[in-house]
Design a protein around this motif. Structure first.
Motif, mmCIF file in Angstrom:
data_model
loop_
_atom_site.group_PDB
_atom_site.id
_atom_site.type_symbol
_atom_site.label_atom_id
_atom_site.label_comp_id
_atom_site.label_asym_id
_atom_site.label_seq_id
_atom_site.Cartn_x
_atom_site.Cartn_y
_atom_site.Cartn_z
ATOM 1 N N PHE A 1 6.638 -13.684 1.424
ATOM 2 C CA PHE A 1 6.257 -12.290 1.607
ATOM 3 C C PHE A 1 7.322 -11.480 2.332
ATOM 4 O O PHE A 1 7.299 -10.248 2.286
ATOM 5 C CB PHE A 1 4.937 -12.192 2.389
ATOM 6 N N ASP A 2 8.230 -12.142 3.059
ATOM 7 C CA ASP A 2 9.220 -11.386 3.810
ATOM 8 C C ASP A 2 10.236 -10.755 2.864
ATOM 9 O O ASP A 2 10.598 -11.322 1.830
ATOM 10 C CB ASP A 2 9.916 -12.268 4.849
ATOM 11 N N GLY A 3 10.664 -9.538 3.226
ATOM 12 C CA GLY A 3 11.600 -8.793 2.399
ATOM 13 C C GLY A 3 11.904 -7.453 3.030
ATOM 14 O O GLY A 3 11.975 -7.334 4.266
ATOM 15 N N GLU A 4 12.056 -6.434 2.203
ATOM 16 C CA GLU A 4 12.352 -5.081 2.668
ATOM 17 C C GLU A 4 11.554 -4.079 1.855
ATOM 18 O O GLU A 4 11.208 -4.339 0.702
ATOM 19 C CB GLU A 4 13.849 -4.764 2.530
ATOM 20 N N THR A 5 11.305 -2.924 2.444
ATOM 21 C CA THR A 5 10.580 -1.875 1.739
ATOM 22 C C THR A 5 11.035 -0.511 2.210
ATOM 23 O O THR A 5 11.554 -0.349 3.320
ATOM 24 C CB THR A 5 9.058 -2.021 1.956
ATOM 25 N N ARG A 6 10.821 0.455 1.335
ATOM 26 C CA ARG A 6 11.101 1.847 1.689
ATOM 27 C C ARG A 6 10.359 2.731 0.692
ATOM 28 O O ARG A 6 10.271 2.394 -0.494
ATOM 29 C CB ARG A 6 12.607 2.121 1.639
ATOM 30 N N ILE A 7 9.798 3.840 1.157
ATOM 31 C CA ILE A 7 9.036 4.719 0.268
ATOM 32 C C ILE A 7 9.830 5.937 -0.164
ATOM 33 O O ILE A 7 9.331 6.731 -0.959
ATOM 34 C CB ILE A 7 7.710 5.167 0.922
ATOM 35 N N LEU B 1 0.827 -1.205 0.000
ATOM 36 C CA LEU B 1 0.000 0.000 0.000
ATOM 37 C C LEU B 1 0.863 1.256 0.000
ATOM 38 O O LEU B 1 0.528 2.253 -0.644
ATOM 39 C CB LEU B 1 -0.923 -0.003 1.226
ATOM 40 N N GLY B 2 1.982 1.219 0.709
ATOM 41 C CA GLY B 2 2.871 2.373 0.732
ATOM 42 C C GLY B 2 3.476 2.674 -0.628
ATOM 43 O O GLY B 2 3.560 3.831 -1.033
ATOM 44 N N VAL B 3 3.874 1.629 -1.350
ATOM 45 C CA VAL B 3 4.470 1.827 -2.675
ATOM 46 C C VAL B 3 3.415 2.323 -3.668
ATOM 47 O O VAL B 3 3.675 3.227 -4.474
ATOM 48 C CB VAL B 3 5.130 0.527 -3.170
ATOM 49 N N ILE B 4 2.220 1.737 -3.613
ATOM 50 C CA ILE B 4 1.153 2.181 -4.526
ATOM 51 C C ILE B 4 0.809 3.647 -4.258
ATOM 52 O O ILE B 4 0.680 4.448 -5.189
ATOM 53 C CB ILE B 4 -0.093 1.292 -4.368
ATOM 54 N N ALA B 5 0.650 4.001 -2.985
ATOM 55 C CA ALA B 5 0.259 5.368 -2.638
ATOM 56 C C ALA B 5 1.300 6.391 -3.079
ATOM 57 O O ALA B 5 0.959 7.528 -3.402
ATOM 58 C CB ALA B 5 0.016 5.479 -1.138
ATOM 59 N N ASP C 1 7.145 4.919 -9.732
ATOM 60 C CA ASP C 1 7.929 5.820 -10.582
ATOM 61 C C ASP C 1 8.509 6.989 -9.788
ATOM 62 O O ASP C 1 8.956 7.966 -10.378
ATOM 63 C CB ASP C 1 7.080 6.331 -11.751
ATOM 64 N N ARG C 2 8.516 6.858 -8.482
ATOM 65 C CA ARG C 2 9.157 7.862 -7.643
ATOM 66 C C ARG C 2 10.254 7.183 -6.825
ATOM 67 O O ARG C 2 11.253 6.758 -7.385
ATOM 68 C CB ARG C 2 8.114 8.564 -6.769
ATOM 69 N N ASP C 3 10.063 7.046 -5.519
ATOM 70 C CA ASP C 3 11.141 6.555 -4.658
ATOM 71 C C ASP C 3 10.758 5.333 -3.836
ATOM 72 O O ASP C 3 11.473 4.970 -2.898
ATOM 73 C CB ASP C 3 11.589 7.675 -3.695
ATOM 74 N N GLY C 4 9.621 4.683 -4.163
ATOM 75 C CA GLY C 4 9.127 3.599 -3.325
ATOM 76 C C GLY C 4 9.323 2.224 -3.928
ATOM 77 O O GLY C 4 9.180 2.041 -5.141
ATOM 78 N N TRP C 5 9.619 1.257 -3.069
ATOM 79 C CA TRP C 5 9.803 -0.113 -3.518
ATOM 80 C C TRP C 5 9.570 -1.094 -2.376
ATOM 81 O O TRP C 5 9.691 -0.752 -1.199
ATOM 82 C CB TRP C 5 11.203 -0.335 -4.093
ATOM 83 N N TYR C 6 9.208 -2.320 -2.747
ATOM 84 C CA TYR C 6 9.062 -3.437 -1.815
ATOM 85 C C TYR C 6 9.683 -4.637 -2.516
ATOM 86 O O TYR C 6 9.197 -5.079 -3.559
ATOM 87 C CB TYR C 6 7.582 -3.645 -1.490
#
Length: 304
Positions: A267-273, A164-168, A254-259
């Motif tokens: 499902f385990d991994g890393e994310t940052r917006i 949800l963070g990456v989509i938003a 297309d900005r700065d977010g990824w998971y």
């Protein structure tokens, strides 16, 4: 700190004693009168003077929202008056609090989110921790965000929040590299709703699949959504052996977010917006694979 053009401003409170009536006015309206939290629980006379507060003001200077940072590095008492909800006040308050936490050199911030607000905090990079619990008679969930670092994703609920963070955070484009449309994640109601909002707002979604037949057999809801919004969604099937053997999966905007998930079936991994460098790296991996993949024409023919 301000939100010019939205009819309100957000200010950091330097003098708590002077701002106390304004802070109390918002909190009592939201927590005590609206949510029926006992006044004795809402009042925090011991810790309030030790906290850093932010206050949202309307164009006339009247208080409309507030939030605070506590000495134990928590965000709390987030409140926005009912007529101002859905107008960006909460987003501006949270951004101001995160900015102040970064200025203080904090490495992480945590909070107790009311259950109804979990999606709001997820859109700002917070991930859930632990089980839900009751606080002041209201269901809550602990959430945390690391500042200036990737956030570990360790549960299915955290995976949904990361998505949800990456989509938003997407401006217009979203790229998904998946094995088979991630059952248990990309078929969740909240995920479908977020992708629908992105698409109907003019955004596009590219999806690369290693096994396109599996979600077709399962009647994955994302395929149905794509058929209803065909100009927004495009699916391609990976056929090159080198791409088929890629073990990972990810979502990047297309900005700065990824998971990112090292093992695509987990499902385990890393994310940052807010990590543009890693987002660019993932887009640079996605684009050539996309060019090599074939369009999933079979999805267009599938009945809804």
């Amino acid at each position: 700190m301000s939100a010019a053009g939205h009819g309100f401003s957000v200010v950091a409170v330097a003098d708590y004693a002077a701002a106390k009536p304004a802070l109390r006015a918002v909190r009592e309206a939201v927590f005590v009168r609206e949510q029926q939290v006992p006044e004795a629980l809402e009042l925090d006379a011991e810790r309030d003077p030790l906290c850093e507060h932010v206050l949202a003001l309307d164009a006339s200077g009247a208080p409309i929202g507030t939030g605070r940072l506590t000495p134990d590095r928590r965000i709390g008492r987030m409140a926005v008056l009912a007529p101002w909800r859905g107008r960006g006040v909460g987003d501006a308050l949270l951004a101001a609090l995160l900015q102040r936490a970064a200025e203080l050199g904090w490495r992480e911030v945590s909070l107790h989110s009311q259950a109804a607000a979990v999606g709001f905090y997820a859109r700002h990079g917070f991930l859930p921790l632990g089980e839900r619990f009751l606080e002041a008679g209201i269901e809550h969930l602990g959430m945390r965000r690391l500042l200036g670092a990737a956030n570990p994703v360790e549960s299915r609920e955290a995976a949904l929040a990361a998505l949800l963070g990456v989509i938003a955070g997407a401006r217009r484009g979203l790229s998904i590299y998946s094995r088979e449309l991630d059952p248990g994640l990309l078929d969740r109601a909240d995920a479908i709703a977020a992708l629908r909002r992105h698409a109907t707002a003019g955004g596009g979604v590219r999806v690369l699949l290693q096994d396109p037949a599996a979600p077709q057999r399962a009647l994955a809801p994302l395929i149905g959504l794509a058929q209803r919004l065909p100009t927004a969604f495009e699916f391609r099937a990976i056929e090159e052996p080198v791409d088929q053997n890629y073990p990972s999966a990810y979502v990047v905007n297309d900005r700065d977010g990824w998971y990112f998930r090292t093992l695509g079936h987990r499902f385990d991994g890393e994310t940052r917006i807010d990590d543009g460098a890693r987002a660019r790296q993932l887009r640079a991996h996605f684009d050539p694979v996309w060019e090599r993949a074939r369009p999933c024409s079979e999805y267009r023919a599938l009945g809804i």
